[in-house]
Design a protein around this motif. Structure first.
Motif, PDB file in Angstrom:
ATOM      1  N   ALA A 299       0.902  -1.245  -0.031  1.00  0.00           N
ATOM      2  CA  ALA A 299       0.111  -0.066   0.015  1.00  0.00           C
ATOM      3  C   ALA A 299       0.920   1.337   0.111  1.00  0.00           C
ATOM      4  O   ALA A 299       0.508   2.338  -0.471  1.00  0.00           O
ATOM      5  CB  ALA A 299      -0.982   0.037   1.241  1.00  0.00           C
ATOM      6  N   GLY A 300       2.021   1.209   0.765  1.00  0.00           N
ATOM      7  CA  GLY A 300       2.735   2.315   0.790  1.00  0.00           C
ATOM      8  C   GLY A 300       3.907   2.536  -0.254  1.00  0.00           C
ATOM      9  O   GLY A 300       4.912   3.579   0.062  1.00  0.00           O
ATOM     10  N   VAL A 304       6.166  -3.875  -3.600  1.00  0.00           N
ATOM     11  CA  VAL A 304       5.184  -5.058  -3.922  1.00  0.00           C
ATOM     12  C   VAL A 304       3.950  -4.718  -4.620  1.00  0.00           C
ATOM     13  O   VAL A 304       3.396  -3.468  -3.949  1.00  0.00           O
ATOM     14  CB  VAL A 304       4.883  -5.676  -2.385  1.00  0.00           C
ATOM     15  N   SER A 305       3.259  -5.431  -5.379  1.00  0.00           N
ATOM     16  CA  SER A 305       2.214  -4.943  -5.966  1.00  0.00           C
ATOM     17  C   SER A 305       0.957  -5.242  -5.112  1.00  0.00           C
ATOM     18  O   SER A 305       0.959  -6.339  -4.757  1.00  0.00           O
ATOM     19  CB  SER A 305       2.133  -5.475  -7.330  1.00  0.00           C
ATOM     20  N   ALA A 306       0.010  -4.497  -5.098  1.00  0.00           N
ATOM     21  CA  ALA A 306      -1.257  -4.881  -4.362  1.00  0.00           C
ATOM     22  C   ALA A 306      -1.921  -5.863  -4.968  1.00  0.00           C
ATOM     23  O   ALA A 306      -2.520  -6.870  -4.490  1.00  0.00           O
ATOM     24  CB  ALA A 306      -2.234  -3.517  -4.192  1.00  0.00           C
ATOM     25  N   VAL A 307      -1.902  -5.831  -6.405  1.00  0.00           N
ATOM     26  CA  VAL A 307      -2.692  -6.897  -7.025  1.00  0.00           C
ATOM     27  C   VAL A 307      -2.286  -8.242  -6.832  1.00  0.00           C
ATOM     28  O   VAL A 307      -2.785  -9.407  -6.499  1.00  0.00           O
ATOM     29  CB  VAL A 307      -2.825  -6.599  -8.752  1.00  0.00           C
ATOM     30  N   ILE A 366      -9.092   5.816  10.094  1.00  0.00           N
ATOM     31  CA  ILE A 366      -7.679   5.899  10.088  1.00  0.00           C
ATOM     32  C   ILE A 366      -7.392   5.870   8.559  1.00  0.00           C
ATOM     33  O   ILE A 366      -6.773   6.575   7.886  1.00  0.00           O
ATOM     34  CB  ILE A 366      -7.022   4.868  10.872  1.00  0.00           C
ATOM     35  N   ALA A 367      -7.801   4.802   7.985  1.00  0.00           N
ATOM     36  CA  ALA A 367      -7.375   4.610   6.245  1.00  0.00           C
ATOM     37  C   ALA A 367      -8.081   5.635   5.528  1.00  0.00           C
ATOM     38  O   ALA A 367      -7.159   5.826   4.610  1.00  0.00           O
ATOM     39  CB  ALA A 367      -8.035   3.281   6.093  1.00  0.00           C
ATOM     40  N   TYR A 372      -4.084   3.661   3.098  1.00  0.00           N
ATOM     41  CA  TYR A 372      -3.722   2.202   3.379  1.00  0.00           C
ATOM     42  C   TYR A 372      -2.682   1.985   4.022  1.00  0.00           C
ATOM     43  O   TYR A 372      -2.223   1.051   4.844  1.00  0.00           O
ATOM     44  CB  TYR A 372      -4.056   1.507   2.391  1.00  0.00           C
ATOM     45  N   GLY A 373      -1.512   2.764   3.525  1.00  0.00           N
ATOM     46  CA  GLY A 373      -0.207   2.369   3.985  1.00  0.00           C
ATOM     47  C   GLY A 373       0.153   2.685   5.356  1.00  0.00           C
ATOM     48  O   GLY A 373       0.671   1.757   6.148  1.00  0.00           O
ATOM     49  N   ILE A 374      -0.103   3.670   5.819  1.00  0.00           N
ATOM     50  CA  ILE A 374      -0.018   4.041   7.330  1.00  0.00           C
ATOM     51  C   ILE A 374      -0.980   3.116   8.175  1.00  0.00           C
ATOM     52  O   ILE A 374      -0.598   2.693   9.228  1.00  0.00           O
ATOM     53  CB  ILE A 374      -0.269   5.566   7.572  1.00  0.00           C
ATOM     54  N   PHE A 375      -1.913   2.978   7.702  1.00  0.00           N
ATOM     55  CA  PHE A 375      -3.079   1.994   8.243  1.00  0.00           C
ATOM     56  C   PHE A 375      -2.388   0.628   8.666  1.00  0.00           C
ATOM     57  O   PHE A 375      -2.544   0.013   9.749  1.00  0.00           O
ATOM     58  CB  PHE A 375      -4.243   1.854   7.612  1.00  0.00           C
ATOM     59  N   PHE A 376      -2.053   0.127   7.549  1.00  0.00           N
ATOM     60  CA  PHE A 376      -1.483  -1.445   7.661  1.00  0.00           C
ATOM     61  C   PHE A 376      -0.246  -1.334   8.408  1.00  0.00           C
ATOM     62  O   PHE A 376      -0.057  -2.241   9.281  1.00  0.00           O
ATOM     63  CB  PHE A 376      -1.058  -1.780   6.370  1.00  0.00           C
ATOM     64  N   ALA A 377       0.478  -0.453   8.220  1.00  0.00           N
ATOM     65  CA  ALA A 377       1.905  -0.181   9.137  1.00  0.00           C
ATOM     66  C   ALA A 377       1.345  -0.145  10.581  1.00  0.00           C
ATOM     67  O   ALA A 377       1.961  -0.511  11.761  1.00  0.00           O
ATOM     68  CB  ALA A 377       2.585   0.905   8.667  1.00  0.00           C
ATOM     69  N   LEU A 378       0.369   0.836  11.057  1.00  0.00           N
ATOM     70  CA  LEU A 378       0.080   0.787  12.496  1.00  0.00           C
ATOM     71  C   LEU A 378      -0.652  -0.413  13.101  1.00  0.00           C
ATOM     72  O   LEU A 378      -0.365  -0.829  14.062  1.00  0.00           O
ATOM     73  CB  LEU A 378      -1.031   1.906  12.471  1.00  0.00           C
TER      74      LEU A 378
END
Length: 403
Positions: A299-300, A304-307, A366-367, A372-378
């Motif tokens: 996401a960030g 890596v590809s999200a797909v 948050i997302a 998404y990048g910051i959310f998944f890292a959190l």
């Protein structure tokens, strides 16, 4: 396992599947449909409020248990389950008429259905705790967790495929008919094996909370759900935004639950028996943290590809969570008092639901605000932070799941 016990496990497994069909429809199916309708993430996060009855059902669990197990008379589990499922089916037919939008109307009807399903769950859990004590709860727990993954695959996978191919009404009505059919064996079985008995114990919340096993279980439930479920509600919207269609998302979710998720549920009992519940819980959190790390990169960054990540995330998470929740729920069932199993087990599930609801709403906010990048890292950081806390909370308690 004897023939009678096998019938009981199969019947309660059907109800657990039915409950999870509604849960999969709510948690995976509906968010994907709403995102396809271009609703914002913060509004989609409100879907988590449907979990509210599961978080509050401890308030009426003692009353349901007193109705189910009267001071003198027959077990009334069949009556409670039959009535609750009829309400759920009627609610889903109403949702089919209303459509996915307006969203608030759909949420209101599904909230009503969730209340009925949560009440059914109180009766079924109490019935399982009492009827399956001779099996050490292993088979019952496999039916519970395995049924949850089969139901989630149907509600979060098959439902999306049906909606994409035939529309919202057909998809929702199909789920209603399926729920009715797979609950019938339990209603028939529970009605035929009722024996009149005299009972001196009065189910209550006070009796549950006075037990140290229950208090330890509530803490472990909160920590584990924070680690495992915080990011789950955003998986569907993330992959919809990455370019997946509803039918593709449905296929991946269904494959994950029906293959690795179900396999993880069936194998989880053997793994817990071999290593104990504490290391299995921690191992599942570590595996989930690794998956969240991959999602954060997808996401960030362009690393890596999200797909490309979607198949791994939607399939592997089924196995990870299945093994972990087998360990968690096997422990909970062993800690529940058979005289009021519906109350004790409900307390554990309410903690699960309350944390799931709060974290789900927070996840959407948050997302939407930070991406998404910051959310998944959190979410990754939160998962790692719970590991020492789970180790400490689980250490003093009895490791009944080993038995």
């Amino acid at each position: 396992m004897q023939t009678g016990q096998l019938r009981t496990v199969g019947a309660i497994g059907g109800v657990y599947i039915a409950q999870s069909v509604l849960g999969g429809l709510t948690w995976t199916g509906l968010p994907g449909v709403l995102r396809a309708q271009e609703l914002p993430l913060d509004r989609i996060g409100l879907v988590s409020l449907i979990v509210l009855p599961w978080a509050l059902k401890f308030l009426w669990a003692p009353a349901i248990e007193r109705v189910r197990l009267p001071c003198y008379g027959r077990d009334r589990s069949a009556d409670i389950v039959g009535t609750g499922i009829a309400i759920v089916v009627a609610a889903l037919f109403a949702v089919g008429f209303v459509g996915p939008v307006p969203m608030l109307a759909v949420l209101g009807v599904l909230l009503f259905a969730a209340t009925a399903t949560a009440t059914v769950d109180i009766a079924v859990d109490g019935y399982a705790v009492a009827r399956l004590s001779a099996t050490r709860y292993g088979w019952g727990n496999a039916a519970q967790v395995g049924g949850a993954y089969v139901g989630s695959a149907i509600g979060g996978g098959v439902f999306l495929i049906l909606v994409d191919l035939f529309g919202w009404m057909i998809g929702t009505w199909s789920m209603a008919v399926l729920i009715a059919l797979i609950c019938l064996p339990f209603v028939f079985l529970a009605r035929t094996d009722r024996i009149a008995a005299e009972r001196s114990h009065v189910p209550s919340l006070g009796a549950a909370l006075r037990r140290s096993e229950v208090r330890a279980g509530l803490l472990i439930a909160a920590l584990y759900v924070i680690a495992q479920k915080t990011a789950m509600g955003m998986f569907g919207p993330f992959f919809i935004d990455a370019g997946y269609s509803l039918i593709e998302l449905g296929l991946l979710s269904g494959i994950g639950s029906l293959t690795l998720g179900l396999a993880g549920a069936l194998a989880g009992g053997a793994i817990v028996r071999r290593f104990g519940s504490r290391p299995v819980l921690v191992g599942a959190v570590v595996a989930q943290a690794g998956l969240l790390g991959v999602l954060a990169l997808a996401a960030g960054s362009d690393v890596v590809s999200a797909v490309a990540v979607a198949p791994l995330a939607l399939v592997a998470t089924g196995a990870i969570m299945a093994v972990g929740f087998v360990a968690l729920y096997a422990q909970f069932m062993a800690w529940s008092d058979p005289r009021q199993g519906g109350v004790d087990f409900t307390l554990f599930q309410c903690m699960d639901a309350a944390i799931s609801m709060i974290s789900g709403v927070a996840a959407g906010l948050i997302a939407e605000r930070f991406g998404y990048g910051i959310f998944f890292a959190l979410a990754l950081g939160i998962s790692l932070a719970t590991i020492p806390l789970i180790l400490r909370a689980a250490a003093p308690g009895p490791d009944a799941a080993r038995a």
